[in-house]
Design a protein around this motif. Structure first.
Motif, mmCIF file in Angstrom:
data_model
loop_
_atom_site.group_PDB
_atom_site.id
_atom_site.type_symbol
_atom_site.label_atom_id
_atom_site.label_comp_id
_atom_site.label_asym_id
_atom_site.label_seq_id
_atom_site.Cartn_x
_atom_site.Cartn_y
_atom_site.Cartn_z
ATOM 1 N N LEU A 204 -19.002 -75.909 -22.930
ATOM 2 C CA LEU A 204 -18.651 -75.584 -21.555
ATOM 3 C C LEU A 204 -17.501 -76.472 -21.100
ATOM 4 C CD1 LEU A 204 -22.172 -75.296 -19.853
ATOM 5 C CD2 LEU A 204 -20.905 -73.579 -21.169
ATOM 6 N N GLY A 205 -16.492 -75.873 -20.497
ATOM 7 C CA GLY A 205 -15.373 -76.646 -19.975
ATOM 8 C C GLY A 205 -15.802 -77.503 -18.792
ATOM 9 N N THR A 206 -14.896 -78.373 -18.357
ATOM 10 C CA THR A 206 -15.223 -79.323 -17.291
ATOM 11 C C THR A 206 -14.089 -79.398 -16.277
ATOM 12 O OG1 THR A 206 -15.829 -81.626 -16.835
ATOM 13 C CG2 THR A 206 -14.248 -81.253 -18.599
ATOM 14 N N SER A 207 -14.439 -79.744 -15.050
ATOM 15 C CA SER A 207 -13.433 -79.987 -14.017
ATOM 16 C C SER A 207 -13.137 -81.472 -13.865
ATOM 17 C CB SER A 207 -13.921 -79.433 -12.666
ATOM 18 O OG SER A 207 -15.086 -80.128 -12.236
ATOM 19 N N LEU A 208 -13.810 -82.325 -14.643
ATOM 20 C CA LEU A 208 -13.669 -83.767 -14.472
ATOM 21 C C LEU A 208 -12.252 -84.258 -14.779
ATOM 22 C CD1 LEU A 208 -17.041 -85.054 -16.000
ATOM 23 C CD2 LEU A 208 -16.457 -84.719 -13.594
ATOM 24 N N VAL A 209 -11.565 -83.581 -15.710
ATOM 25 C CA VAL A 209 -10.187 -83.982 -16.028
ATOM 26 C C VAL A 209 -9.274 -83.667 -14.852
ATOM 27 C CG1 VAL A 209 -8.207 -83.568 -17.524
ATOM 28 C CG2 VAL A 209 -10.499 -83.733 -18.518
ATOM 29 N N ARG A 210 -9.324 -82.422 -14.388
ATOM 30 C CA ARG A 210 -8.433 -82.020 -13.290
ATOM 31 C C ARG A 210 -8.733 -82.797 -12.010
ATOM 32 N NH1 ARG A 210 -6.489 -75.882 -11.857
ATOM 33 N NH2 ARG A 210 -4.760 -76.489 -10.512
ATOM 34 N N ASN A 211 -9.984 -83.184 -11.819
ATOM 35 C CA ASN A 211 -10.348 -83.953 -10.635
ATOM 36 C C ASN A 211 -9.986 -85.432 -10.758
ATOM 37 O OD1 ASN A 211 -11.354 -81.663 -9.444
ATOM 38 N ND2 ASN A 211 -13.488 -82.087 -9.951
ATOM 39 N N LEU A 230 -15.716 -73.170 -32.710
ATOM 40 C CA LEU A 230 -16.269 -73.410 -31.387
ATOM 41 C C LEU A 230 -15.945 -72.249 -30.452
ATOM 42 C CD1 LEU A 230 -15.034 -77.094 -30.811
ATOM 43 C CD2 LEU A 230 -17.239 -76.389 -31.766
ATOM 44 N N ALA A 231 -16.901 -71.934 -29.597
ATOM 45 C CA ALA A 231 -16.654 -71.026 -28.474
ATOM 46 C C ALA A 231 -16.486 -71.893 -27.233
ATOM 47 C CB ALA A 231 -17.823 -70.068 -28.287
ATOM 48 N N TYR A 232 -15.407 -71.690 -26.495
ATOM 49 C CA TYR A 232 -15.112 -72.530 -25.328
ATOM 50 C C TYR A 232 -15.102 -71.666 -24.077
ATOM 51 C CZ TYR A 232 -12.934 -76.308 -22.626
ATOM 52 O OH TYR A 232 -12.672 -77.304 -21.717
ATOM 53 N N TYR A 233 -15.958 -72.039 -23.115
ATOM 54 C CA TYR A 233 -16.027 -71.327 -21.835
ATOM 55 C C TYR A 233 -15.436 -72.222 -20.750
ATOM 56 C CZ TYR A 233 -18.754 -67.515 -23.734
ATOM 57 O OH TYR A 233 -19.150 -66.408 -24.453
ATOM 58 N N PRO A 234 -14.242 -71.919 -20.265
ATOM 59 C CA PRO A 234 -13.556 -72.819 -19.342
ATOM 60 C C PRO A 234 -14.273 -72.944 -18.010
ATOM 61 C CG PRO A 234 -12.081 -71.102 -20.185
ATOM 62 C CD PRO A 234 -13.472 -70.713 -20.545
ATOM 63 N N HIS A 235 -14.112 -74.099 -17.385
ATOM 64 C CA HIS A 235 -14.504 -74.266 -15.991
ATOM 65 C C HIS A 235 -13.471 -73.548 -15.135
ATOM 66 C CE1 HIS A 235 -15.323 -76.188 -12.118
ATOM 67 N NE2 HIS A 235 -16.498 -76.533 -12.620
#
Length: 328
Positions: A204-211, A230-235
């Motif tokens: 699961l993607g994360t918003s922690l980088v952009r924040n 890997l399967a990646y599901y963006p935040h």
């Protein structure tokens, strides 16, 4: 859980929208509910399309706001997700609903409960906000209205989060009704329309980088070191540049569903697993996938990943549901 009068829901995120539907299904917000979604948000539009393809609870209608935020009548329940929203707080000063129902808005839900049950002078404000005096005054007024509703027996908290026992007790002492749910409506629906990912590991993607809370290079280095495919599901709030780098990396397939992962990943099979940095989705996916034998694992954030913007208290808050625990 008794049915009440009609209800108006105001939602500003896909998770809030899903949880408003669950609230209608559970009967905590009345036999009829008009759900109004904030306009000009693509993720909400996609989620609404996905939801309307399913068997929605009776008496529920979903529409997109055409103007100002809807105001509940005196006999209507008011269903809200983001109690920190300035629009919500401003409207709360003059709205007189018969009942207020708070549904999940990520980990912010826990922060709302912590602030409501803390000392009386605490304003409802987001973490890391440098609030102006006027904004603090608005947050304080909104907190007073919610506390008054709780004391009058007119506040319900409807959540899928495992609220810590001490906090749950404090919420109930305040006078609020605390109801936990396990996405009963969603679990009753047919398989997701989106194809199940072929990969065994879903990230699961994360918003922690952009924040600005964790370092970009640390996060991407960790991600690219994982054994694929890997399967990646963006935040939904991930930086497009970061997402482009992920998309270009060999062995990673990016799935752009646009709807809550609770909806797209509920059909994972045994043998697959979900990896995520601290996220509300970890808790909800555990609820949905535990019976299917699919582990949902949270990655502990190493100390050197955090930026100076992430205070110790914020780190603790973000990681409070990192490891599986029983709901109270």
């Amino acid at each position: 859980m008794r049915e009440q009068g009609s209800a108006v829901a105001w939602v500003e995120s896909p998770l809030q929208l899903l949880c408003a539907v669950e609230a209608r299904h559970a009967g905590v917000a009345g036999p009829e509910m008009r759900v109004v979604t904030r306009a000009k948000l693509p993720a909400l539009r996609v989620t609404r399309t996905e939801l309307t393809s399913l068997d929605l609870p009776p008496g529920l209608a979903i529409e997109t706001a055409s103007g100002r935020m809807p105001r509940p009548g005196r006999r209507a329940a008011w269903v809200l997700g983001d109690a920190f929203s300035g629009r919500v707080q401003l409207t709360s000063l003059t709205a007189l609903p018969s009942r207020i129902v708070l549904v999940d808005d990520g980990l912010a839900t826990i922060r709302v409960l912590e602030q409501l049950t803390s000392r009386a002078g605490t304003s409802l404000l987001r973490a890391r906000v440098q609030a102006t005096p006027s904004r603090r005054a608005l947050g304080l007024a909104a907190a007073l209205r919610l506390r008054a509703a709780a004391r009058a027996g007119r506040l319900t908290v409807f959540t899928a989060l495992p609220v810590p026992a001490g906090l749950a007790a404090a919420v109930r002492r305040l006078g609020a009704e605390l109801i936990t749910h396990d996405f009963a409506w969603l679990r009753s629906q047919p398989a997701a329309r989106h194809p199940r990912p072929r990969e065994d590991t879903v990230v699961l993607g994360t918003s922690l980088v952009r924040n600005g809370l964790i370092h970009r290079d640390r996060y991407l280095s960790w991600l690219f070191a994982l054994k694929g495919p890997l399967a990646y599901y963006p935040h939904r709030r991930e930086d497009p540049g970061d997402l482009a780098a992920v998309r270009d990396h060999p062995g990673v397939t990016v799935y752009d569903g646009g709807v809550p992962v609770e909806m797209t990943l509920r059909d994972l099979r045994p043998g697959q697993r979900v990896l995520s940095l601290p996220s509300t989705a970890v808790t909800s996916l555990r609820v949905l996938l535990s019976a299917r034998g699919v582990p949902v694992e949270t990655v502990d954030v190493p100390d050197d990943w955090w930026t100076p913007s992430a205070s110790v208290s914020l780190r603790s808050h973000l990681q409070m549901f990192a490891h599986e625990r029983a709901a109270p």
